[in-house]
Every structure is written in C-alpha cells, then in structure tokens.
Design a protein around this motif. Sequence first.
Motif, mmCIF file in Angstrom:
data_model
loop_
_atom_site.group_PDB
_atom_site.id
_atom_site.type_symbol
_atom_site.label_atom_id
_atom_site.label_comp_id
_atom_site.label_asym_id
_atom_site.label_seq_id
_atom_site.Cartn_x
_atom_site.Cartn_y
_atom_site.Cartn_z
ATOM 1 N N LEU A 65 0.830 -1.215 0.000
ATOM 2 C CA LEU A 65 0.000 0.000 0.000
ATOM 3 C C LEU A 65 0.854 1.251 0.000
ATOM 4 O O LEU A 65 0.540 2.239 -0.658
ATOM 5 C CB LEU A 65 -0.913 -0.006 1.228
ATOM 6 N N ALA A 95 0.371 3.835 -2.771
ATOM 7 C CA ALA A 95 -0.168 5.152 -2.380
ATOM 8 C C ALA A 95 0.772 6.288 -2.734
ATOM 9 O O ALA A 95 0.361 7.442 -2.803
ATOM 10 C CB ALA A 95 -0.457 5.161 -0.895
ATOM 11 N N SER A 96 2.044 5.959 -2.960
ATOM 12 C CA SER A 96 2.987 7.034 -3.317
ATOM 13 C C SER A 96 2.650 7.663 -4.666
ATOM 14 O O SER A 96 3.092 8.770 -4.986
ATOM 15 C CB SER A 96 4.404 6.458 -3.332
ATOM 16 N N LEU A 145 -0.436 8.421 -5.603
ATOM 17 C CA LEU A 145 -1.637 9.260 -5.484
ATOM 18 C C LEU A 145 -1.255 10.730 -5.517
ATOM 19 O O LEU A 145 -0.283 11.142 -4.881
ATOM 20 C CB LEU A 145 -2.365 8.932 -4.182
ATOM 21 N N CYS A 160 -8.443 4.233 -9.777
ATOM 22 C CA CYS A 160 -7.239 3.709 -9.137
ATOM 23 C C CYS A 160 -6.047 3.872 -10.062
ATOM 24 O O CYS A 160 -6.125 3.529 -11.267
ATOM 25 C CB CYS A 160 -7.410 2.234 -8.797
ATOM 26 N N PHE A 209 -1.964 0.432 -8.169
ATOM 27 C CA PHE A 209 -2.927 -0.396 -7.455
ATOM 28 C C PHE A 209 -3.257 -1.642 -8.262
ATOM 29 O O PHE A 209 -3.472 -2.719 -7.728
ATOM 30 C CB PHE A 209 -4.186 0.399 -7.140
ATOM 31 N N VAL A 220 -9.254 2.974 -2.895
ATOM 32 C CA VAL A 220 -8.907 4.280 -2.339
ATOM 33 C C VAL A 220 -10.198 4.967 -1.917
ATOM 34 O O VAL A 220 -11.191 4.972 -2.670
ATOM 35 C CB VAL A 220 -8.138 5.151 -3.346
ATOM 36 N N LYS A 247 -2.845 9.082 3.115
ATOM 37 C CA LYS A 247 -1.799 9.934 2.508
ATOM 38 C C LYS A 247 -2.310 11.366 2.474
ATOM 39 O O LYS A 247 -3.314 11.646 1.818
ATOM 40 C CB LYS A 247 -1.447 9.452 1.107
ATOM 41 N N LYS A 263 -7.396 14.054 2.713
ATOM 42 C CA LYS A 263 -6.492 12.920 2.730
ATOM 43 C C LYS A 263 -7.140 11.768 1.994
ATOM 44 O O LYS A 263 -8.364 11.580 2.052
ATOM 45 C CB LYS A 263 -6.183 12.482 4.173
ATOM 46 N N PHE A 264 -6.306 10.986 1.242
ATOM 47 C CA PHE A 264 -6.763 9.753 0.594
ATOM 48 C C PHE A 264 -6.334 8.573 1.462
ATOM 49 O O PHE A 264 -5.212 8.557 1.968
ATOM 50 C CB PHE A 264 -6.142 9.617 -0.795
ATOM 51 N N ILE A 265 -7.241 7.614 1.592
ATOM 52 C CA ILE A 265 -6.940 6.425 2.371
ATOM 53 C C ILE A 265 -6.939 5.236 1.422
ATOM 54 O O ILE A 265 -7.957 4.916 0.811
ATOM 55 C CB ILE A 265 -7.939 6.181 3.508
ATOM 56 N N ALA A 266 -5.771 4.592 1.278
ATOM 57 C CA ALA A 266 -5.641 3.373 0.471
ATOM 58 C C ALA A 266 -5.816 2.165 1.378
ATOM 59 O O ALA A 266 -5.312 2.163 2.494
ATOM 60 C CB ALA A 266 -4.268 3.331 -0.213
#
Length: 980
Positions: free
Chosen positions: A70, A74-75, A77, A84, A88, A103, A160, A168-171
């Motif tokens: 992840l 996520a890096s 994003l 996605c 991903f 995400v 992130k 914020k985005f959550i993966a």
Amino acid sequence: MIRGRWLGSLRARVLALAMLAALPGFVIASMDTVASLRQAEGSARLSLPLVLGHAQHVYADVTTDAAAGLAVAASDLSGVETTCPDSFHVLARQHPEYDSIGVVRDDGETICTLRQPGRPAYSMDHALLRNAARLSGRPVITMTDPGASPFPRLVIAVAKPFPGSARKFIAFVSTAFPSLDKVIETVDVAAIPAMNEARLFFVDSAGGLTELGRGAPARVDDDIRKLVAGMPQRHASAAPGVVHVERMGGQLIAWLPLGEQAGIGSFVMSIASSTLYQSAWHTLIRNLSLMVAGLMAVLALIWSLGHRLILWPAQKLLTAMDGLARGDLHARTGLPAANHEIARLGMAFDRMAADIERQAAERTRHIQSLQRRNRLHAMLAAINAAILLRPSVSLLLEEICRIACEVGQFTSAWIGEVDAQEKMLRPVGWAGARAQAQAGMQVSLGADDPAGRSPSAVAASEGVVAVNNRCPADPGTAHGHHSSQPLGMHSAAAFPIGFTPDGRRRVFTLCVDRADYFETEEIELLEQLAQDAAFGLHMIATEQALAHSLTHETTTGLPNHVLLVQYLDDAIRHARAHGGSLVVGVLEIGFQQLVSQWGAQPADALLKWVGRQIEAQLGEDDFAGVLPGARFGLIMGNLDHIDKAQRQIDTLVERLLAGHGEGRDRPAVAAPRLGIAVFPDDDRDAQALLDKAQAVLAVSHDTDSEFVHFYTPAISLGLQENRKLEHCLRHAIADHELVLHYQPIIELASGRLHGFEALLRWNHPDLGQVAPDRFIALAESTGLILPMGDLVMSTAAQQALAWQRMGASDLVITLNVSAMQMRERNFAERVGQLLTGAVEQLSAVKLALEITESQLMTDVDRSASLLAELKAYGLGIIIDDFGTGYSSLSYLHRLPVDALKIDRTFTASMDSSRKAAMIVEGILALARSLAITTVAEGIERVEQLDSIRRMGGTYVQGFWFDRALPWQVAQQKWIFPSLD
C-alpha cells in the motif's frame, strides 16, 4: 490355634510377600498414568503457543506485506484521482489473495475499488477511516466480520495527506486470513495427536467470535464462550504478543492478544480435555482393570494373612504417613523393632520423619532469626531517623523505647540512668508491656544485692553488654523472676548508651517473653544500635548545651546579658502598666583581681558560689543574670516600697560576706559592691538603667566603706573621666603610644610555634599602663576603633614583613576585628588599601583576622561575601569566641572559615564542669567534621592542656605558655631563640 499355625506357614508368608510385591506395581502404574496425563497436557501447553505464535507470524506477514505494498501504491496518489492508479492494479495482480484494493477519501467517498473475481467487495468502515486519517502515513489494521466467507477479513489502510490541502486519501487492502491447516502446516505437532482436533478462533475487540477452522464451523463450546465474554477484562491486563494458557472447564485454552491493548483482537485455540487425555485414559483404564483384577485376587487371600501380620502394621504406617503429609512433624509409626520388611519400613519412616522434624525446626529457627535481624535493621533505621529529627533528650529516650517495642517487637524496653549515691538504676524512658510497672521499677547496683547481677545492673556497673537468655533459671536473676515476669523477661539484654551531661551512665534494656532469644549476630546489631543512640544522645546534649550557652553564662548557669535585658524590658512594661517600681542592681565581686591573685579555677568557684547565693536570696518576682566582666545583674520587682529592696540587698551582702568559695588551698573571699538604679526614678529604659547601675560602680570603685551605692545625678560627673580618657586616646593614636604585643600560639601535636595573636597595649606618660578593656571599650563607643584598627593592621603587616626578611617561616599573626569595623561598608576595600604591597610579599608569614561569632551571624549572607573578599587578599579567617554568640551551627558551612577559636569561658572551667567540657568537645568534633582547625585560648593549667590534647584540639594559647610580649622579646624568645 489352627489359624495361628496357618498364619505362620510358608504359604502365608509367600502370599504376604506377593501382596507386598503388588503394592509397588500399583503405585508405579498410578504414577505412570499421572505422568502420562501430565505429559499430554505439558506437550499441549508447549504446542499451543507454537501454533498461536505461528498464527501471529502469518498475521504479521500478511499485514506487513500489505502495508508495504500500500505504501508503494499510495505514493502514486496525487489527490485528484477518480480511478485507481496503475500501481494499485499492479498490486492486485501481484497478490491475487487480496479480495479488494481501493482508495477512499477521508469524508467517506470511494475513489475506486479493485476486486478479485469471485471475491467479496469491502466497504470502508467509518471507525477505520477516522483512525487511518488521524494516524496519517502510518498503517492501520483491523479484522472484519467474515460475512458469507468462513474466514474473517484482514483490512490494512494507509492515509496519505497532500501539501496545501486538508483532504487525505486512504488506500486499503482486504484479504482473508488463512485457515487453521494453513497456519499449522509448518509447525511440528505430530507428537500431539490431539492437535488434529484443536480449534482456532478469532475474537475481535468487540467480542465477536469467528472460528478459523478446517471446514464448516462447528458448535462453539460454553467454555469458549465464557472466555470470550471475559475477554475485554483480560485484554485490559494482558500484554500484546504474549500467549496465555489456562484451563477452563473441559477445555485447555490458549489466547494471544494482537495489537496495543489487543485493539485488533485475539487468537484463541482450544483442545478438549477428553481428546487431550484420550490415550492416557485408555492406558489408565487398562492398568486399572489389570490392577483391580490382581487386587481382587489378592483380597481373596488377605483374610488369611490376618490383622497382626499385615493390616495393623500397614495401618500404623499409613496413619503416620498421612499425618506427616498433613504437616504433623511428630507423626511416627510406633511399630516395634523387627527384621521383616514392614517393620524395617516403619523404622526407616520414623527416622525420615525425625530428620524432617529436625530440619523443619532448624529452618523455622533460621527464618525467625532472619525476621528478627530484619526487624533490628528496621529498628536501627527508625532510631537513626529519630536522632536526625533532634528532639529533646527525654523525647528521644521515649522514642527509642517505643521503636524497640513497635518496630523491633520486643516485649518491653526501658532506659535507665545510674544514681551513683544510692547505687540504683532508675528508669527514665520505657515502652511495651506493663509500662507502669517499668516506671516504678528500680534496679539495685549493690555488690551484695542478688539483683546486682541482672543484665541491667552488670551493664550499669561495668559498662559492658550483658545478656541473659534464661532469666528464670539463672541464679543471679531467678529471685527477680516473679516481679519481672509481667514485663516478659525470659530473655534480657542490656547495653550501655553513653552518659548524661553530669556523668551518669545510661543503660538500654530489652526484654523478650521467650528463652534463648538473643543470638550473636543480633547482639552485634544491637550494640551498633546502642552506639548510634549514644552518639545521638551525646550530639543532642551538646547542641542543647551550646543553645543554653547562647542565653546563659557557662560558669554560673545564670542568664546572660541578652536574656537579662529582655527580662528587664518585660518587667518595665509590666511595672509601667501597673504603676509599680523596679530596682536594678549590678553586683561586682572583683573577679579580675581574684583571677590575678588566686587563678581562674578558684575565681570560677567563687563565681558559682555567688550565683547560688543570689538565686537563694531573690524572690519569685526577681531575676538575676551575668553581665560582661563577671558582674551580676539583679532585677527586683513587685515592690511596695524601696526599703523592701534595701533590706533584701543588705541580706544578700551579709550572706556574701559571711560565706565564701574555696580556692586550690586557700579561700577566695568575696568583696561585693552593688550599684543600684531605680525605675522609674532614674530612667525608663532597660539598658539605660543597667548603664547607670554600672556607672555607680565606676564612680565608687575606690570606696571601701560602703558596699551598696545608689545612682544619683551627680554620678554623671564621673563620666567626664571617660571624656578625658578619650582625649588622651586620640593623642595616643596620633603619637604612636599604642603598641602591639604578641602572645604565642602553639601547635598542640608538635609543640612548635604556630604564630602570634597581636594584642594592643597603651602605656600613657601620666596614667601609666591603661587596661585594654577600658580603652578598647572607649574606642568602640567613640568610633576611635576605626583608626586604631588601621594602626593595628598596618603595624602587624610591617612586623610580619620584617620577620619574614629575617628568615621566619610558617608563622601566622592574628588580628582582632571589632564590630564597628565589620559594619563599615567598605571594610574589605579598606583592608586591601592598608595591606597593599605587604600581602603580595608575604609568603612565609601570613596574616589572619579574628572576627567574633556574633558579628558574623548578624547578616550571614553579607558576612559570607565579606569574608570571601578578605580571603581574596590572602588573609586567613578565624571565628573568635566561638560558642558564645547567637549563631546556628547550620550556617557555619556557608562561611569560608579557616579556624574556630574556643572562648576562654569554656576552657577555663572544662576540667571542673562537665557541661563546659561537653561544649568544648562538641566544638572540636564539629570543626573536625568541617575540616576546620581550632585554637583553644585561656590555657593556664596543665589539666586544661591535657584535656584539649585528649579531645583532639589543633592549637592552644594562654598564660601556660607565655603572656603577650613586645615584638623584640617575642622575636628573641620564640622566633629566633638560638640568636639569644
């Protein structure tokens, strides 16, 4: 008859031997079965943590890989995606075991979700979403409800943040946790067949239960549900990552918390006892069957063996064994000695039981000894703490006894002081059982009295530790057992703990209600305790003596000038409020002349005797004290008429003239003179009244016909003499009539010259030798002390330089500093100017300043700063008249002091007054503890010198060595005697 013959037959004996042979088999079979049961459970207890540990490793591998993947995905994003990113998709292809990858924004809106074909989709939990957003950048892990799947889902989420944006985005990744078979496939549990029947569960943080089984979930046992119901309480006290194994009902259960405070949940694994012990039970049943069959066969023959041969000895042996097992160390078989096996077994058991009893008794005695020593150490610490609190001597004595009984758990404790005249030991402090009986108890010290051999009496008479562990059986103490038994004196120990200030020995006695109580190690600890107590009592007595000396004159014990003035102030206020009158008197007995004629010791004896006569004569409203110059101050109050005071004074004079003290070989006769001033007629101020009463003595100095003189205004004319002397003194300073004489100071250890005290002398052309007390006091009152002090410092510095040039070395010249000089704001600077050029050249001969204790204690902070400035000029600092001021000893360490000078009032009477000796000894001990040297002045007799040497003094000074000498004589006699 037939039965007896049968019992004695060979067959009966063979049957008996066979039966005895079967008994060990029964025991061994039972022990083997128990061992099998224990081995089965022990193996399970070892394997369950292995499986759970491996489950934890599987869990850690899954979550670590998912978190790492992840983080990489996520890096990519950027914060503006609606689908996605490719990273991903790559993660989904690399890990087909992941159910869902996606995400979500922190407001709950789903950006994208990738789901493996045929796998359930995952919808982000709001609690997980908030937790991931709060722990930005750090993975958040949870395990969700399994739903339709037989296995729960692991969810790993990482938030992130984006610079400049609050969003914020959550993966996240969702994956199934492996089954039990997957978990244990790499664990070697072949040795435990029951592991094939083990069940693995997951309990989430909310208490939800999911089985991680091999197929369809089976019924969950009540024991598992009971464990799950109490899991929140277990989580509160359990450490994460630690396997806990416990037995609950018919289950052996192990559980492993995951995450901090088990915030994710716990793995739980169980094995049914019936499954675990199945093999052992089969073995047990088989063995029991065989043994029962054999037993039935043996029972068929027991009737023929008889009661006497087998049953009775066996019952005796079993009874004794059972009693020993229950803790009855006195249990014995009581079997008679014989050669057959049961008899020998009984005898062996009896020997074993006796050894166990002996070892248990020794262990009990050892434990009791350790407990007593621990109590003694606690008692020692408590008494040392009490000593540090510095209570009064009486309170400390009571506290020592209380601590001995409460902390040391002695039955009773008491401290007695020896009455040498009546040869008795009388209690002064006590505690414990029958305290009232102790309070009234007295121990005879007479050699003919049988009580004189009790521990307390021996310690009091011989000053040694005395112990008696069998008081009732000892002939020396048996006579007193009846009276001492209520005090618990079966064992007693007595320890000397020093002396009272007047030389009476103190003894500390401890009593116990058991015999043979005191052992060698305990006695050594108690001796240390007694030494600490003696030291503490001595230090408290010394401090009290020092404190008493601040307000009382040492020789007579009467209040000093400060306390006298305070009382007079109070008496004046009371008389003013009630319209009364006071008579203030100053009594002089010619003390200085007596010292010159008879010496210090007879003069001190006379001074004490006069003090006693004054105390005996004065009434309850009267007061007496000692003024400087060995004069007595008298205050007579509550007078109806002045004639009453006159009669009282006349009676006092008659008593003084009728009796006298004794000198060394001849009496020293008192010649009293009294100066009287009256309140309110002569003045309304305390100090003024005393001054006027002393002025009467100054004017009437040569009058011999009358002993009592009242103040009149005409006496003021006598003060004109002081003004005339002041005029002469001014010219003496200008015309160099004042010269320095030098009194030698001797190093006590080597007997060599250490230095001189520079003392000022005045030889007037017309008046002749003027007494230093007279012109120095006049200089103090007129301010001439300042130029006089300058003259002393400059003259002493020049003399020191001259002696150094002549080859003198290792000499110290001490100079007295007055209170007026110390009060000068620029005193240190003034000293520096006077000694400019001299101090830099002085190396072999040094200068030191003598400053009285009371001058330093007026302002300790300023004094410390001033002394530091003076030491910067290379000057030594000596506290003069130490012990007579108003200081607290706690300030001494703050001052940069080189030496303490013990006042002559203490050294003069220390060989006749124990209180004075204690003060001197206390000052010397204090100086040693602070690494400060001491100078004892006023040494006039060899007894004084020996006392100071025995107490550990550093330097001494006095007429025993020499008087103050002109510089030429001092140089020729002491510095360069070989040039004479």
